[in-house]
Design a protein around this motif. Structure first.
Motif, PDB file in Angstrom:
ATOM      1  N   SER A   3       0.947  -1.323   0.106  1.00 51.72           N
ATOM      2  CA  SER A   3       0.113   0.018   0.141  1.00 51.72           C
ATOM      3  C   SER A   3       0.917   1.413   0.051  1.00 51.72           C
ATOM      4  O   SER A   3       2.120   1.157   0.351  1.00 51.72           O
ATOM      5  N   LYS A  36       6.692   8.045 -10.128  1.00 53.15           N
ATOM      6  CA  LYS A  36       5.404   7.426 -10.927  1.00 53.15           C
ATOM      7  C   LYS A  36       5.672   6.210 -11.206  1.00 53.15           C
ATOM      8  O   LYS A  36       4.611   5.106 -11.060  1.00 53.15           O
ATOM      9  N   LEU A  39       4.628   3.960  -8.182  1.00 56.93           N
ATOM     10  CA  LEU A  39       3.228   4.078  -7.889  1.00 56.93           C
ATOM     11  C   LEU A  39       2.325   3.299  -8.836  1.00 56.93           C
ATOM     12  O   LEU A  39       1.689   2.356  -8.355  1.00 56.93           O
ATOM     13  N   LEU A  40       2.898   3.172 -10.147  1.00 57.80           N
ATOM     14  CA  LEU A  40       2.352   2.175 -11.097  1.00 57.80           C
ATOM     15  C   LEU A  40       2.409   1.027 -10.825  1.00 57.80           C
ATOM     16  O   LEU A  40       1.505  -0.136 -11.136  1.00 57.80           O
ATOM     17  N   ALA A  43       0.035   0.099  -7.928  1.00 61.20           N
ATOM     18  CA  ALA A  43      -1.536   0.136  -8.783  1.00 61.20           C
ATOM     19  C   ALA A  43      -1.681  -1.297  -9.686  1.00 61.20           C
ATOM     20  O   ALA A  43      -2.990  -2.037  -9.552  1.00 61.20           O
ATOM     21  N   ASN A  44      -0.475  -1.846 -10.141  1.00 59.88           N
ATOM     22  CA  ASN A  44      -0.816  -2.781 -11.130  1.00 59.88           C
ATOM     23  C   ASN A  44      -0.561  -4.317  -9.967  1.00 59.88           C
ATOM     24  O   ASN A  44      -0.413  -5.421 -10.733  1.00 59.88           O
TER      25      ASN A  44
END
Length: 60
Positions: A3, A36, A39-40, A43-44
């Motif tokens: 997270s 970035k 974070l991606l 997210a994935n």
């Protein structure tokens, strides 16, 4: 699933802002691209390796 820690994220954004204030735009952009990508990955659903978390790719 990993997270996002809001406090850690805020500190990293502060670092980028400090770099921008210092006038090193290339490093600031590089650090934003690193953030970035991280974070991606979160997210994935891709987990970071423990060894990757210990070293910082950030430029200061």
């Amino acid at each position: 699933m990993p997270s996002v820690d809001p406090l850690q994220l805020a500190k990293r954004i502060d670092t980028v802002l400090d770099i921008l204030v210092g006038g090193d735009h290339a490093s600031a952009i590089n650090n934003l691209e690193i953030l970035k990508a991280e974070l991606l990955n979160i997210a994935n659903g891709k987990e970071q390796k423990e060894s990757d978390l210990k070293k910082s790719p950030w430029e200061i």
